[in-house]
Design a protein around this motif. Structure first.
Motif, PDB file in Angstrom:
ATOM      1  N   VAL A 282       0.834  -1.206   0.000  1.00  0.00           N
ATOM      2  CA  VAL A 282       0.000   0.000   0.000  1.00  0.00           C
ATOM      3  C   VAL A 282       0.870   1.257   0.000  1.00  0.00           C
ATOM      4  N   GLU A 283       1.917   1.252   0.816  1.00  0.00           N
ATOM      5  CA  GLU A 283       2.810   2.406   0.866  1.00  0.00           C
ATOM      6  C   GLU A 283       3.517   2.623  -0.469  1.00  0.00           C
ATOM      7  N   GLN A 284       3.948   1.535  -1.085  1.00  0.00           N
ATOM      8  CA  GLN A 284       4.618   1.646  -2.377  1.00  0.00           C
ATOM      9  C   GLN A 284       3.681   2.227  -3.427  1.00  0.00           C
ATOM     10  N   LEU A 285       2.419   1.792  -3.400  1.00  0.00           N
ATOM     11  CA  LEU A 285       1.453   2.303  -4.364  1.00  0.00           C
ATOM     12  C   LEU A 285       1.156   3.780  -4.118  1.00  0.00           C
ATOM     13  N   GLN A 286       1.131   4.181  -2.863  1.00  0.00           N
ATOM     14  CA  GLN A 286       0.922   5.594  -2.553  1.00  0.00           C
ATOM     15  C   GLN A 286       2.065   6.461  -3.074  1.00  0.00           C
ATOM     16  N   VAL A 287       3.292   5.924  -2.982  1.00  0.00           N
ATOM     17  CA  VAL A 287       4.448   6.662  -3.522  1.00  0.00           C
ATOM     18  C   VAL A 287       4.305   6.833  -5.031  1.00  0.00           C
ATOM     19  N   TRP A 288       3.920   5.770  -5.715  1.00  0.00           N
ATOM     20  CA  TRP A 288       3.736   5.857  -7.162  1.00  0.00           C
ATOM     21  C   TRP A 288       2.577   6.787  -7.496  1.00  0.00           C
ATOM     22  N   GLY A 289       1.532   6.778  -6.684  1.00  0.00           N
ATOM     23  CA  GLY A 289       0.413   7.685  -6.914  1.00  0.00           C
ATOM     24  C   GLY A 289       0.836   9.149  -6.813  1.00  0.00           C
ATOM     25  N   GLN A 290       1.699   9.444  -5.851  1.00  0.00           N
ATOM     26  CA  GLN A 290       2.211  10.812  -5.728  1.00  0.00           C
ATOM     27  C   GLN A 290       3.053  11.195  -6.939  1.00  0.00           C
ATOM     28  N   ARG A 291       3.887  10.284  -7.395  1.00  0.00           N
ATOM     29  CA  ARG A 291       4.700  10.567  -8.578  1.00  0.00           C
ATOM     30  C   ARG A 291       3.835  10.847  -9.803  1.00  0.00           C
ATOM     31  N   ALA A 292       2.765  10.076  -9.933  1.00  0.00           N
ATOM     32  CA  ALA A 292       1.910  10.209 -11.112  1.00  0.00           C
ATOM     33  C   ALA A 292       0.841  11.279 -10.943  1.00  0.00           C
ATOM     34  N   GLY A 293       0.665  11.772  -9.724  1.00  0.00           N
ATOM     35  CA  GLY A 293      -0.384  12.761  -9.483  1.00  0.00           C
ATOM     36  C   GLY A 293      -1.768  12.149  -9.534  1.00  0.00           C
ATOM     37  N   VAL A 294      -1.889  10.925  -9.027  1.00  0.00           N
ATOM     38  CA  VAL A 294      -3.143  10.177  -9.091  1.00  0.00           C
ATOM     39  C   VAL A 294      -3.565   9.791  -7.670  1.00  0.00           C
ATOM     40  N   PRO A 295      -4.862   9.974  -7.304  1.00  0.00           N
ATOM     41  CA  PRO A 295      -5.320   9.584  -5.960  1.00  0.00           C
ATOM     42  C   PRO A 295      -5.317   8.069  -5.783  1.00  0.00           C
ATOM     43  N   VAL A 296      -5.000   7.622  -4.557  1.00  0.00           N
ATOM     44  CA  VAL A 296      -4.935   6.200  -4.238  1.00  0.00           C
ATOM     45  C   VAL A 296      -5.901   5.917  -3.086  1.00  0.00           C
ATOM     46  N   MET A 297      -6.855   5.010  -3.326  1.00  0.00           N
ATOM     47  CA  MET A 297      -7.794   4.600  -2.279  1.00  0.00           C
ATOM     48  C   MET A 297      -7.202   3.436  -1.504  1.00  0.00           C
ATOM     49  N   THR A 298      -7.282   3.512  -0.185  1.00  0.00           N
ATOM     50  CA  THR A 298      -6.743   2.455   0.669  1.00  0.00           C
ATOM     51  C   THR A 298      -7.815   1.986   1.644  1.00  0.00           C
ATOM     52  N   ALA A 299      -7.520   0.890   2.310  1.00  0.00           N
ATOM     53  CA  ALA A 299      -8.406   0.340   3.340  1.00  0.00           C
ATOM     54  C   ALA A 299      -7.529  -0.152   4.476  1.00  0.00           C
ATOM     55  N   PRO A 300      -8.089  -0.300   5.685  1.00  0.00           N
ATOM     56  CA  PRO A 300      -7.289  -0.808   6.809  1.00  0.00           C
ATOM     57  C   PRO A 300      -6.676  -2.166   6.482  1.00  0.00           C
ATOM     58  N   GLU A 301      -5.496  -2.396   7.062  1.00  0.00           N
ATOM     59  CA  GLU A 301      -4.797  -3.651   6.802  1.00  0.00           C
ATOM     60  C   GLU A 301      -5.660  -4.843   7.204  1.00  0.00           C
ATOM     61  N   GLY A 302      -5.735  -5.824   6.338  1.00  0.00           N
ATOM     62  CA  GLY A 302      -6.524  -7.012   6.587  1.00  0.00           C
ATOM     63  C   GLY A 302      -7.965  -6.903   6.130  1.00  0.00           C
ATOM     64  N   SER A 303      -8.356  -5.771   5.551  1.00  0.00           N
ATOM     65  CA  SER A 303      -9.731  -5.594   5.074  1.00  0.00           C
ATOM     66  C   SER A 303     -10.007  -6.493   3.873  1.00  0.00           C
ATOM     67  N   ASP A 304     -11.287  -6.666   3.576  1.00  0.00           N
ATOM     68  CA  ASP A 304     -11.690  -7.486   2.439  1.00  0.00           C
ATOM     69  C   ASP A 304     -11.387  -6.720   1.150  1.00  0.00           C
ATOM     70  N   PRO A 305     -10.502  -7.237   0.304  1.00  0.00           N
ATOM     71  CA  PRO A 305     -10.164  -6.521  -0.928  1.00  0.00           C
ATOM     72  C   PRO A 305     -11.349  -6.386  -1.885  1.00  0.00           C
ATOM     73  N   ALA A 306     -12.266  -7.337  -1.843  1.00  0.00           N
ATOM     74  CA  ALA A 306     -13.440  -7.245  -2.713  1.00  0.00           C
ATOM     75  C   ALA A 306     -14.296  -6.049  -2.322  1.00  0.00           C
ATOM     76  N   SER A 307     -14.409  -5.803  -1.018  1.00  0.00           N
ATOM     77  CA  SER A 307     -15.182  -4.653  -0.538  1.00  0.00           C
ATOM     78  C   SER A 307     -14.518  -3.346  -0.967  1.00  0.00           C
ATOM     79  N   LEU A 308     -13.183  -3.304  -0.881  1.00  0.00           N
ATOM     80  CA  LEU A 308     -12.464  -2.098  -1.309  1.00  0.00           C
ATOM     81  C   LEU A 308     -12.687  -1.853  -2.799  1.00  0.00           C
TER      82      LEU A 308
END
Length: 396
Positions: A238-264
């Motif tokens: 998640v942290e790595q994706l947030q870094v790439w999102g900042q580089r690209a200028g794109v928002p990144v949606m996250t969920a608490p660790e261990g959450s259901d990925p299908a729900s996200l």
């Protein structure tokens, strides 16, 4: 430096074994055979030149008639003495050697090029050579079936013909291009908003990095992009994706660790639709194709997405690591069954000497290859070009 300049530099550096292998296959032929044709041509030229020079000599045979005429002339006339100067023209013949010396100077200049052409080894295309070529392609992870098909096409109509290493590379590049040209297609963009792009693959294949690079390119093309960090089990992902999102200028949606990925994924679709995003890119946790429980979790994500939009996901990208070799084939088979893979992205082509697996994938599955990666920088991912890849693969 353009992307395919990087590809040639990095892929050729790491996959140079293919080019070297082709050089060795041709170089195994005895050099004597290559030198034989040249002297044959020279002897033919000499034998042809000699009769041409001797043909005017028959003409003097009719001179017996004029010969008696000059015989009386020498007594009264001292003029025959100038006849000795006629040897001077004979001495003029040596003048030709100096003229020949001038080309000799030019020969020294061009001499470097002429030997290079004649020094290039050539070898007759025979069964032994084809077998060596097959073995080399199989070692490059092209697969047995593809390697046999490629060598058969190269041999068709060429058996017994002497080829050089460059010619063999050109032939091989042509066959690779023929196989891969139909699958070299960029990621399609549909008018549907948001267009859902699900990114799947095994652990460490480069999914997160690929998403960041693609998001940057789509944003640069004027598209509004949203990223969903669906790998909720690894905080580092998640942290790595947030870094790439900042580089690209794109928002990144996250969920608490261990959450259901299908729900996200469902929530991300709702947000992307509300914000009028053009693309929603959903990252997923890396999973091994032989783990049934993890693969079922991926199937659940697809089912939930389709509850929100029956046509989604519109693209399912399978990210493959080129260093896995033939294992990539089994990955495609498994993911295609559960996630209906629509296209491939191949990463880490700069880290393997066996890029031929991409040829095997194209030959066996025919899935579109949307992009390839040759590094970690944001511009080290680009649309796949069959011809450029083929030439870089064989060392041209």
């Amino acid at each position: 430096m353009s992307f395919f300049s990087k590809l040639r530099e990095r892929l050729t550096r790491s996959s140079s074994k293919i080019g070297q292998g082709l050089d060795e296959i041709v170089g195994d032929a005895p050099e004597v055979e290559d030198n034989q044709p040249a002297p044959v041509v020279e002897t033919v030229a000499v034998t042809v030149a000699e009769p041409v020079a001797r043909q005017p000599e028959p003409a003097p045979h009719p001179r017996p008639d004029p010969i008696p005429q000059p015989r009386p002339e020498p007594a009264p006339r001292p003029h025959p003495e100038p006849v000795p100067p006629r040897p001077a023209p004979v001495s003029a013949a040596p003048v030709a050697p100096p003229a020949a010396q001038k080309p000799g100077l030019m020969g020294r200049i061009f001499g470097g090029g002429a030997p290079a052409a004649t020094a290039e080894p050539r070898r007759a295309l025979d069964d032994e050579m084809l077998e060596a070529l097959e073995d080399m392609l199989i070692q490059a992870d092209m697969g047995v079936e593809t390697a046999l098909r490629v060598t058969a096409n190269i041999a068709e109509g060429r058996m017994g013909r002497r080829v050089s290493s460059i010619e063999l590379k050109e032939l091989l590049a042509g066959e690779v291009t023929r196989i891969m040209a139909p699958v070299a297609r960029p990621l399609p963009i549909y008018p549907k908003k948001p267009q859902v792009v699900l990114v799947v693959g095994v652990n460490g294949s480069g999914k997160t990095t690929t998403i960041g690079k693609l998001a940057s390119q789509f944003r640069a093309a004027g598209k509004k992009v949203v990223i969903a960090a669906g790998d909720t089990f690894r905080a580092a992902a998640v942290e790595q994706l947030q870094v790439w999102g900042q580089r690209a200028g794109v928002p990144v949606m996250t969920a608490p660790e261990g959450s259901d990925p299908a729900s996200l994924a469902f929530d991300a679709m709702t947000r992307a639709e509300a914000e009028g995003a053009d693309l929603l890119m959903i990252d997923t946790a890396g999973r091994l194709q032989n783990r049934a429980d993890l693969m079922e979790e991926l199937a659940k994500i697809v089912r939930v997405i389709r509850k929100k939009d029956p046509t989604a996901p519109h693209n399912t990208l399978l990210v493959l690591d080129a260093t896995t070799g033939q294992n990539a084939l089994s990955q495609v088979e498994t993911f295609q069954k559960l996630a209906d893979v629509s296209g491939l992205v191949m990463t880490k082509l700069d880290g393997t000497a066996r890029g031929g697996v991409l040829v095997a994938l194209a030959d066996r599955f025919g899935l579109p290859i949307h992009a390839i990666g040759v590094g970690e920088q944001i511009d080290d991912l680009d649309a796949f070009d069959a011809n450029e890849f083929a030439r870089a693969l064989v060392g041209l």
